[in-house]
Design an enzyme around this catalytic site. Structure first.
Site, mmCIF file in Angstrom:
data_model
loop_
_atom_site.group_PDB
_atom_site.id
_atom_site.type_symbol
_atom_site.label_atom_id
_atom_site.label_comp_id
_atom_site.label_asym_id
_atom_site.label_seq_id
_atom_site.Cartn_x
_atom_site.Cartn_y
_atom_site.Cartn_z
ATOM 1 N N ARG A 153 0.800 -0.981 -0.166
ATOM 2 C CA ARG A 153 0.081 0.116 -0.223
ATOM 3 C C ARG A 153 1.035 1.371 0.113
ATOM 4 N NH1 ARG A 153 -2.513 0.384 4.813
ATOM 5 N NH2 ARG A 153 -1.577 -1.549 6.028
ATOM 6 N N VAL B 241 8.754 -8.250 8.792
ATOM 7 C CA VAL B 241 9.347 -8.024 8.959
ATOM 8 C C VAL B 241 10.666 -7.062 10.326
ATOM 9 C CG1 VAL B 241 10.263 -6.334 7.100
ATOM 10 C CG2 VAL B 241 9.170 -5.067 8.861
ATOM 11 N N TYR C 121 7.756 6.969 17.044
ATOM 12 C CA TYR C 121 7.933 7.049 15.810
ATOM 13 C C TYR C 121 10.032 8.345 14.374
ATOM 14 C CZ TYR C 121 6.153 7.471 10.727
ATOM 15 O OH TYR C 121 6.463 7.538 8.979
ATOM 16 N N ILE D 101 1.939 12.619 3.412
ATOM 17 C CA ILE D 101 2.534 12.381 1.383
ATOM 18 C C ILE D 101 0.744 11.653 1.867
ATOM 19 C CG2 ILE D 101 2.864 10.394 0.021
ATOM 20 C CD1 ILE D 101 4.689 12.913 0.669
HETATM 21 P P1 NDP Z 1 0.781 2.549 5.088
HETATM 22 O O1 NDP Z 1 0.336 2.538 6.409
HETATM 23 O O2 NDP Z 1 0.068 3.504 4.014
HETATM 24 O O3 NDP Z 1 1.363 1.562 4.296
HETATM 25 C C1 NDP Z 1 2.403 0.809 5.247
HETATM 26 C C2 NDP Z 1 2.902 -0.797 4.769
HETATM 27 O O4 NDP Z 1 3.886 -0.927 5.601
HETATM 28 C C3 NDP Z 1 2.028 -1.286 4.255
HETATM 29 O O5 NDP Z 1 2.668 -2.204 2.875
HETATM 30 C C4 NDP Z 1 2.114 -2.548 5.224
HETATM 31 O O6 NDP Z 1 1.620 -3.944 5.107
HETATM 32 C C5 NDP Z 1 3.469 -2.470 5.354
HETATM 33 N N1 NDP Z 1 4.447 -2.525 6.417
HETATM 34 C C6 NDP Z 1 3.394 -2.682 7.861
HETATM 35 N N2 NDP Z 1 4.253 -3.312 9.144
HETATM 36 C C7 NDP Z 1 4.515 -4.154 8.511
HETATM 37 C C8 NDP Z 1 5.935 -5.034 9.141
HETATM 38 N N3 NDP Z 1 5.758 -5.122 10.400
HETATM 39 N N4 NDP Z 1 6.605 -5.856 8.455
HETATM 40 C C9 NDP Z 1 5.685 -6.004 7.143
HETATM 41 N N5 NDP Z 1 5.319 -5.120 6.065
HETATM 42 C C10 NDP Z 1 4.719 -3.791 6.866
HETATM 43 O O7 NDP Z 1 2.161 3.646 5.576
HETATM 44 P P2 NDP Z 1 2.542 4.640 4.231
HETATM 45 O O8 NDP Z 1 2.564 4.233 2.614
HETATM 46 O O9 NDP Z 1 1.670 6.095 4.222
HETATM 47 O O10 NDP Z 1 4.340 4.930 4.680
HETATM 48 C C11 NDP Z 1 5.202 4.655 4.463
HETATM 49 C C12 NDP Z 1 6.695 4.458 4.854
HETATM 50 O O11 NDP Z 1 6.775 5.791 4.289
HETATM 51 C C13 NDP Z 1 6.593 4.212 6.140
HETATM 52 O O12 NDP Z 1 7.812 4.179 6.563
HETATM 53 C C14 NDP Z 1 6.443 5.667 6.969
HETATM 54 O O13 NDP Z 1 6.774 5.920 8.329
HETATM 55 C C15 NDP Z 1 6.767 6.560 6.169
HETATM 56 N N6 NDP Z 1 6.682 8.003 6.704
HETATM 57 C C16 NDP Z 1 4.935 7.797 5.673
HETATM 58 C C17 NDP Z 1 4.579 9.396 5.483
HETATM 59 C C18 NDP Z 1 3.105 9.764 5.100
HETATM 60 O O14 NDP Z 1 2.756 10.794 5.154
HETATM 61 N N7 NDP Z 1 2.457 8.956 4.597
HETATM 62 C C19 NDP Z 1 5.586 9.994 5.720
HETATM 63 C C20 NDP Z 1 6.629 10.370 6.333
HETATM 64 C C21 NDP Z 1 7.271 8.866 6.244
HETATM 65 P P3 NDP Z 1 0.654 -4.275 5.262
HETATM 66 O O15 NDP Z 1 -1.064 -3.999 3.665
HETATM 67 O O16 NDP Z 1 0.182 -6.442 4.656
HETATM 68 O O17 NDP Z 1 -0.477 -4.198 6.170
#
Ligand code: NDP
Length: 241
Positions: A13, A62, A152, A185
């Site tokens: 996602r 992970v 975080y 984002i």
């Molecule tokens: P989302 O919540 O939209 O997606 C998270 C993704 O990480 C999903 O694919 C989820 O899998 C996966 N995930 C969560 N926990 C685990 C785990 N323990 N093992 C494997 N996969 C895992 O997050 P974003 O796309 O918004 O964020 C992505 C990255 O960007 C993160 O590291 C976040 O901290 C960082 N970020 C995001 C920001 C934002 O504004 N959105 C801003 C700054 C940084 P599943 O679908 O199976 O749950």
């Protein structure tokens, strides 16, 4: 597979999914890790297949060394990815005074230990092949701190420190390590935030799109970035400069 491979964690996602699609468009076959959302992961796989690239789905947590070993090790015996994007992350926001030990630990385990678990296993092969690009997704929270996100911010600042150390360790082996630090984002992670309040704080007056992060990852993987290592590139509309 005989093609170059990119392994992306948290690819089902949001930002991870956009990175997977962009790198597939750039010509990589994709190993897409995620935790449990099989439906979203299968949708990603379909889109990548339409782009003419292979996509292997690798569901594992992970944060767990055992699960990472069980799923990743057999893959690494067949091939070593050229690109690793450590993107998996979660939030468990609370003011420090109310934060539980589980809130603290879960966030650190997913972002920081997850980075260790996956990178450690891929790194040895990259070093043997004397090539590779590692991109770690941090956050503005790791650069400036954000109230309500001590856990975080600690994890995301930790990613920056760990990446700088690793960049210096492996530069001589032809491996580059960089960090992308997104601001706000539009993904599921930010869907419950008070967007109006946040927009006031962003100089560009808009929230970012996952594709805008993916574009920077694509650049960092390209030969145009061949002399860039150990750097933090912010994609944040000016919220932290
Ligand atoms: P989302 O919540 O939209 O997606 C998270 C993704 O990480 C999903 O694919 C989820 O899998 C996966 N995930 C969560 N926990 C685990 C785990 N323990 N093992 C494997 N996969 C895992 O997050 P974003 O796309 O918004 O964020 C992505 C990255 O960007 C993160 O590291 C976040 O901290 C960082 N970020 C995001 C920001 C934002 O504004 N959105 C801003 C700054 C940084 P599943 O679908 O199976 O749950």
């Amino acid at each position: 597979m005989g093609n170059k491979i990119a392994l992306i964690t948290g690819a089902s996602r949001g930002i991870g999914s956009s990175i997977a699609l962009r790198l597939a468009a750039d010509g990589y076959d994709i190993w897409a890790n995620y935790k449990s959302n099989h439906e979203a992961a299968n949708q990603l796989k379909e889109k990548i297949t339409v782009l003419g690239r292979e996509c292997v789905l690798l569901p594992f947590d992970v944060a767990s060394s055992e699960e990472t070993d069980r799923v990743l090790q057999p893959m690494l015996e067949k091939a070593i990815p050229e690109v690793l994007v450590n993107n998996a992350g979660i939030i468990r926001d609370a003011l420090m005074v109310w934060m539980t030990e589980d809130d603290w630990q879960d966030v650190i385990d997913t972002s920081l230990k997850g980075y260790f678990n996956v990178t450690k296993r891929v790194l040895f092969g990259m070093m043997q092949e004397r090539r590779g690009t590692i991109i770690n997704i941090s956050s503005t929270a790791g650069q400036s701190g954000i109230p309500g996100q001590s856990n975080y911010s600690a994890a995301k600042a930790g990613i920056i420190g760990a990446s700088k150390s690793l960049a210096m360790e492996v530069a001589g082996r032809g491996i580059r390590v960089n960090v992308v630090a997104p601001g706000f984002i539009e993904t599921d992670m930010t869907s419950n935030l008070p967007i109006k309040e946040i927009l006031n704080k962003i100089p560009m007056k808009r929230i970012g799109r996952p594709e805008e992060v993916a574009g920077v990852v694509s650049f960092l993987c390209s030969s145009d970035a061949s002399y860039i290592t150990g750097q933090v590139i912010a994609v944040n509309g000016g919220i932290y400069v």
